[in-house]
Structure formats: C-alpha cells, structure tokens
Scaffold this active site. Structure first.
Site, mmCIF file in Angstrom:
data_model
loop_
_atom_site.group_PDB
_atom_site.id
_atom_site.type_symbol
_atom_site.label_atom_id
_atom_site.label_comp_id
_atom_site.label_asym_id
_atom_site.label_seq_id
_atom_site.Cartn_x
_atom_site.Cartn_y
_atom_site.Cartn_z
ATOM 1 N N ASP A 131 -48.000 -3.553 24.501
ATOM 2 C CA ASP A 131 -47.241 -4.896 24.527
ATOM 3 C C ASP A 131 -47.976 -5.860 23.721
ATOM 4 O O ASP A 131 -47.397 -6.959 23.574
ATOM 5 C CB ASP A 131 -47.397 -5.278 26.048
ATOM 6 N N ARG A 166 -19.064 -1.276 19.485
ATOM 7 C CA ARG A 166 -19.518 -1.624 20.631
ATOM 8 C C ARG A 166 -20.658 -2.558 20.620
ATOM 9 O O ARG A 166 -21.355 -2.816 19.560
ATOM 10 C CB ARG A 166 -20.232 -0.095 21.406
ATOM 11 N N GLY A 189 -32.849 -6.047 12.388
ATOM 12 C CA GLY A 189 -31.707 -7.019 12.190
ATOM 13 C C GLY A 189 -30.948 -7.029 13.301
ATOM 14 O O GLY A 189 -29.499 -7.226 13.133
ATOM 15 N N SER A 217 -21.720 -4.070 14.720
ATOM 16 C CA SER A 217 -22.810 -3.204 14.893
ATOM 17 C C SER A 217 -23.845 -4.434 15.639
ATOM 18 O O SER A 217 -24.760 -4.854 15.052
ATOM 19 C CB SER A 217 -23.486 -3.334 13.582
ATOM 20 N N GLU A 224 -37.813 -6.103 28.859
ATOM 21 C CA GLU A 224 -37.899 -5.561 30.229
ATOM 22 C C GLU A 224 -38.169 -6.733 31.303
ATOM 23 O O GLU A 224 -37.804 -6.710 32.277
ATOM 24 C CB GLU A 224 -38.414 -4.628 30.671
#
Length: 323
Positions: A131, A166, A189, A217, A224
């Site tokens: 992290d 998608r 990107g 894209s 999380e």
C-alpha cells in the site's frame, strides 16, 4: 548499552514482494558481524508460540527472487493484549534473543512500538506493505512490484474493453490509502481514479461518462477502501445512472501481493535489511528504517503509527490534469 549477541527477524501482516530480500540481507549482515540470527516463523503469533529457529547463510540462499516470505506471516490478536506480549517476551528470553527486526506495515509497527515500550528489548522496523502508506518513508517494500502487476493487468483489460466497448471498474488494494490506485491510474492511462483521499467521486465519474463519446477503452481504477464502496458498489451506481453502458468489474485482489519482486524492490529491501542490523548493533532501537529521496533514514516507531501519510499535492494535480 547491552551488547547484541543474537537477533530475531519476523515478517508480519500482509506479505509483500521483496520481504525475502530483506530477510536475506538481515541474516547475512548479522552473520557478517558475528551475531546469531533467528527466524521467527508466522510473525508475532510465532513469537508467542516459540516458533523460532536459528538461521544460517545457506538458509537464505536462492530466495531473493521469490515473492511471499519464507518466514511466513500471520495476524496475531493475542499480541495486541499485554498477556500475549508477555508470552512473547518469555519466548525471546528463552531463546536468548537480544533484539528483533520486524518487517511489516502500520499494524506490525504498532505492536512493535507497544512491545518496545513495555520491555525495552531493541526493536527496529522495516516497512513492508504494497500500500506504500507508512508515514516517514517514500517507499515500502513490495509497492513497486505490486504497482507493475496492476499496470500489466490493466493493460490487458484495456484490450478487451476496447474490443467490446465496455466500461471497466478495476479494484486495487489500498484500504485507507490511494497510492497504488493513483499511480497505476496515471501509468495505465485510466479515465478515472477513485481514492479515499478525494470524496464524492462517483457523481463526477457518471458525469464524465455522460460527456464521453467513445467508451471503447474506459477504465476506472478504484481503491478498495474508497468511501463510495469498492468497484462492485461503484459499478452498480453507474449502471443505475447509465443503463445503456456495458459495465464490468475486475477485482485484482491478492494477485497484487504475489510474484517475483522487481529489481527496485530487491535492492531497496536489501539496503533496508543491512541498515536495520547496523542500527540495532549501534544501539539505536524503537525506530523504523525508511527511504527519503532515495536515502536511508531512521524514524521513531511511535511517530510512524501516529502520523498519516498523505498523497502529495503534485500527484493530485497530475491526476486532475491527466485523468
């Protein structure tokens, strides 16, 4: 000052690539200084249970390229209470261990700080967490490898996102910090990054998708621990607002922890490992070994667990402009 004749080393909390490189450096530096070195297996839990064995130079041969940790790791609830730490102290005395080096994150350092304050056994910490959220150090062991793992995965997801028009929400680790998400977002990107440090991002994400003509894209990186929820919750909100979009979710999960450590992780972990032994043999304890501007530094352990590490304003500005 008590002469250090033997040291213990343990890995605690979540594993991270490069821990083995640090263990290797600690073992070989200790032996180079004629100090016995003991591996404490399964972190603080192993310290409490006496799961401790003497290590030789050959025990750490051929491990620098391996992910995970040869010493195993575990989270110990018992070590959080005084009775558990008392058991651990007795085990260290039984094995004649004069000082301990712990490789782990903020929870591991909190335990080390409590133990040091109670028993004054020399303790030195090395930051090991993907992290990169430990105060006082620019870098934590495993972060570079995990970052490259995320980028490799996102690059592959972009191919299928483009093929099917998608929108993907990719969840990365970072319970309370967005370092992994923000850097992987910039490097890959991505069209958006959702991190705990910036509130109310889902609305901005929806508005962006409304204005975006080409979704071939569209990749959004989600930490999380974001207050809006993980990638699943964020995707549900986007689907509800924009039902015409084909929205998918990928949770990278523990794949980010594994794998062979990068060159940077191996060398940096080795430097930290050697520095930790040198510090404890010189009589300095209750400290963390860290990196600032590529140089080894030492910081009070208690400060690392009390202070919060923030993402720099430069990185936040870069994200605002590029993503």
């Amino acid at each position: 000052m008590t002469q250090i004749k033997s040291l213990g080393v343990l890995t605690s909390g979540g594993d991270s690539p490069g821990m083995n490189a640090a263990v290797r450096a600690i073992v070989r530096t200790a032996l180079f200084n004629n100090v016995e070195i003991y591996g404490i297996i399964q972190g603080y839990e192993g310290m409490i249970n006496g799961n401790i064995r003497k290590l030789s130079r050959f025990d750490v041969s051929g491990i620098i390229q391996k992910g995970g940790t040869i010493l195993k790791t575990a989270r110990s609830k018992e070590f959080r209470i005084p009775e558990g730490r008392a058991k651990a102290f007795q085990q260290l005395k039984h094995h004649n261990i004069d000082g301990v080096i712990v490789i782990g994150g903020d929870g591991s350092f909190r335990g080390a700080s409590d133990f040091y304050n109670e028993y004054k056994i020399p303790f030195v910490g090395i930051p090991g967490t993907i992290d990169n959220d430990i105060f006082g150090t620019d870098y934590t062991i495993g972060y570079d490898t995990a970052l490259n793992t995320v980028i490799e995965c996102v690059d592959k997801i972009k191919d299928t996102a483009s093929a099917h028009d998608r929108v993907f929400f990719v969840e990365v680790m970072g319970k309370d910090a967005g370092f992994l998400a923000i850097n992987s977002g910039i490097a890959s990107g991505a069209e958006g990054v959702l991190i705990p440090e910036i509130p109310n991002q889902v609305k901005a994400c929806i508005n962006q998708l409304k204005e975006q003509r080409d979704h071939s894209s569209s990749i959004f990186i989600v930490a999380e621990g974001d207050e809006e929820g993980g990638a699943m919750e964020v995707a549900d909100k986007v689907r509800a607002a924009l039902p015409h979009l084909d929205v998918r979710v990928t949770i990278l999960g523990h794949i980010q922890r594994g794998g062979s450590p990068s060159c940077y992780d191996r060398v940096a972990a080795s430097r930290m490992g050697m520095a930790s032994v040198n510090a404890i043999l010189a009589g300095r304890s209750g400290i963390m070994i860290g990196f600032q501007h590529e140089q080894i530094i030492e910081m009070d352990l208690s400060k690392t667990v009390k202070m919060h590490k923030d993402i720099s304003s430069e990185m936040l500005e870069l994200t605002k402009i590029l993503i």
